[in-house]
Design an enzyme around this catalytic site. Structure first.
Site, mmCIF file in Angstrom:
data_model
loop_
_atom_site.group_PDB
_atom_site.id
_atom_site.type_symbol
_atom_site.label_atom_id
_atom_site.label_comp_id
_atom_site.label_asym_id
_atom_site.label_seq_id
_atom_site.Cartn_x
_atom_site.Cartn_y
_atom_site.Cartn_z
ATOM 1 N N CYS A 53 33.649 32.046 48.100
ATOM 2 C CA CYS A 53 33.122 33.268 48.710
ATOM 3 C C CYS A 53 32.292 32.932 49.961
ATOM 4 O O CYS A 53 31.663 31.867 50.038
ATOM 5 C CB CYS A 53 32.283 34.053 47.708
ATOM 6 S SG CYS A 53 33.275 35.096 46.614
ATOM 7 N N HIS A 113 36.678 38.345 47.041
ATOM 8 C CA HIS A 113 36.857 37.615 45.779
ATOM 9 C C HIS A 113 37.766 38.355 44.795
ATOM 10 O O HIS A 113 38.399 37.732 43.942
ATOM 11 C CB HIS A 113 35.478 37.384 45.147
ATOM 12 C CG HIS A 113 35.488 36.541 43.920
ATOM 13 N ND1 HIS A 113 35.469 35.161 43.964
ATOM 14 C CD2 HIS A 113 35.529 36.868 42.602
ATOM 15 C CE1 HIS A 113 35.490 34.688 42.728
ATOM 16 N NE2 HIS A 113 35.535 35.705 41.877
ATOM 17 N N ASN A 153 48.378 27.458 43.579
ATOM 18 C CA ASN A 153 48.433 27.589 42.125
ATOM 19 C C ASN A 153 47.742 28.886 41.796
ATOM 20 O O ASN A 153 46.571 29.053 42.125
ATOM 21 C CB ASN A 153 47.653 26.469 41.424
ATOM 22 C CG ASN A 153 48.372 25.154 41.475
ATOM 23 O OD1 ASN A 153 49.603 25.104 41.487
ATOM 24 N ND2 ASN A 153 47.610 24.077 41.494
ATOM 25 N N HIS A 164 39.457 33.404 42.960
ATOM 26 C CA HIS A 164 39.371 33.791 44.370
ATOM 27 C C HIS A 164 40.702 33.399 45.052
ATOM 28 O O HIS A 164 41.160 32.268 44.879
ATOM 29 C CB HIS A 164 38.193 33.062 45.029
ATOM 30 C CG HIS A 164 37.852 33.578 46.396
ATOM 31 N ND1 HIS A 164 36.643 34.160 46.684
ATOM 32 C CD2 HIS A 164 38.577 33.621 47.539
ATOM 33 C CE1 HIS A 164 36.642 34.529 47.964
ATOM 34 N NE2 HIS A 164 37.803 34.208 48.494
ATOM 35 N N HIS A 166 43.320 31.743 46.925
ATOM 36 C CA HIS A 166 43.268 30.522 47.727
ATOM 37 C C HIS A 166 44.469 29.632 47.469
ATOM 38 O O HIS A 166 45.182 29.788 46.486
ATOM 39 C CB HIS A 166 41.989 29.738 47.422
ATOM 40 C CG HIS A 166 41.996 29.093 46.063
ATOM 41 N ND1 HIS A 166 41.792 29.802 44.906
ATOM 42 C CD2 HIS A 166 42.212 27.814 45.672
ATOM 43 C CE1 HIS A 166 41.865 28.984 43.871
ATOM 44 N NE2 HIS A 166 42.131 27.765 44.301
ATOM 45 N N GLN A 168 46.169 25.411 48.673
ATOM 46 C CA GLN A 168 45.803 24.059 49.068
ATOM 47 C C GLN A 168 46.846 23.474 50.015
ATOM 48 O O GLN A 168 47.971 23.954 50.087
ATOM 49 C CB GLN A 168 45.729 23.150 47.844
ATOM 50 C CG GLN A 168 44.700 23.565 46.806
ATOM 51 C CD GLN A 168 44.505 22.471 45.763
ATOM 52 O OE1 GLN A 168 44.395 21.288 46.088
ATOM 53 N NE2 GLN A 168 44.479 22.855 44.504
#
Ligand code: H2U
Ligand code: ZN
Length: 347
Positions: A53, A113, A153, A164, A166, A168
């Site tokens: 966040c 979020h 993932n 949240h 996101h 990678q």
């Protein structure tokens, strides 16, 4: 007479050279498996304890900026580090090891979020794609990097550490197995026909229609003929490009749009935030030309017949060969029948 809709058969994965066992008749089997419960996904817009966040502190003590769109930083617990020394070992060809170095980054898809990818506005997803492209360029400026894997993932059962929204990026100084296999297969086809393997495959799928889930001007979403996971899909770019930086602004919008619609359909399947691992496969970098490579994105979701029953890759799958019951054609028809508007965004 043999019928792929009725009888057991194996299917060839043109991208990897692997085979998958399909057992259509097994869907009639009674089910007495394990039932899991997924936690509800109602979350606040801001969570003071979330490391993604805006304005919050991360594990390494650094503080996130108060960002407005997406935000990227180097993973505080990177699996690959850029300063790992070169080297290796080889004991009689029996104990072999090689140093592995690279870069790991974390990308927040939105400051909000409470969202998940299908609930991020399409303009927001477009900005994530722009950031992926910027990262691709900056990471590949290090000549030791050979492959860049962008992925997400999603969901606790995929081992995701934080709800949240996101993803990678892991970049490595060698080709990981999946990218290696796909390079070999695409190259073989391109050398023989001077055409893209996935381009030809996509044209055939568009003609047949059985496995198509979504299509727009620049992208196609389909259940691959050789899909392993029950609702596995793949997004393929219509234009034969090697990586995300080559996509035009208009193509990036189309990519964002098909990603949002596909993941909305996924959530609509069992009326939950649908877990998966997804990632973009692109040509190797700092490794000469790869005209054979055709950009695509895989979605590997584990759920099988409800929000709580997932497909287990055990037994025969672990020891011999992956296997599936519901056919890719059945899964595609199911996904096609669902609304492309997320149930939370339906008016
Ligand atoms: P998942 O995509 O599996 O949830 O992983 C998120 C990554 O975020 C994970 O690899 C990193 C973890 O190392 N992370 C940080 O970089 N900083 C933190 O403060 C916590 C987690
Ligand atoms: Zn958060």
């Amino acid at each position: 007479m043999f019928d792929v809709k009725e009888h057991s058969h194996t299917r060839y994965n043109i991208l990897t050279g692997d085979w998958i066992l399909v057992s259509p008749h097994r869907t009639k089997r009674p089910w007495q498996g394990k039932v899991e419960t997924l936690p509800a996904d109602d979350r606040p817009v801001y969570d003071p304890n979330c490391y993604l966040c805006p304005g919050n502190k991360r594990a390494d003590g650094s503080q996130n900026p108060v960002y407005a769109d997406s935000f990227v930083f180097t993973n505080d617990f990177s699996s690959l580090l850029i300063d790992t020394p070169e080297g290796g070992m080889d004991v009689a060809g029996l104990l072999k090891a090689k140093s592995a170095k690279g870069i790991c980054r974390v990308i927040s898809f939105s400051p909000d979020h409470s969202l998940t990818l299908p609930l991020v506005p399409v303009e927001g997803i477009k900005k994530v794609i722009d950031l992926w492209a910027e990262e691709f360029t900056s990471i590949s400026s290090d000549p030791s990097i050979k492959s860049i894997q962008i992925f997400e993932n999603k969901g606790e059962i995929m081992g995701c550490s934080n709800p949240h929204p996101h993803g990678q990026i892991w970049a490595q100084d060698s080709l990981p197995l999946e990218l290696y296999k796909e390079t070999v297969q695409q190259k073989k086809y391109f050398e023989e026909k001077s055409r893209s393997l996935l381009g030809d495959y996509m044209q055939l799928e568009l003609k047949q229609g059985d496995r198509i889930v979504l299509e727009n001007e620049h992208f196609v979403a389909l259940v691959p003929f050789w899909a392993v996971w029950p609702y596995e899909t793949m997004i393929v770019s219509k234009r034969h490009v090697q990586n995300i930086t080559q996509l035009s602004d208009e193509e990036r919008f189309a990519f964002a749009s098909i990603m949002k619609k596909l993941t909305a359909k996924y959530d609509n399947l069992f009326n939950i935030s649908f877990p998966y691992s997804a990632g973009i496969h692109q040509a190797p970098v700092n490794d000469g030309d790869h005209p054979e490579w055709h950009l695509h994105m895989h979605f590997y979701p584990p759920l099988l017949r409800s929000a709580t029953v997932k497909k287990f890759m055990v037994g025969y799958e672990m020891l011999a060969n992956p296997q599936r019951d519901i056919t890719p054609e059945w899964a595609a028809e199911k996904l096609r029948s669902l609304s492309e508007v997320h149930y939370k965004e339906m008016k």
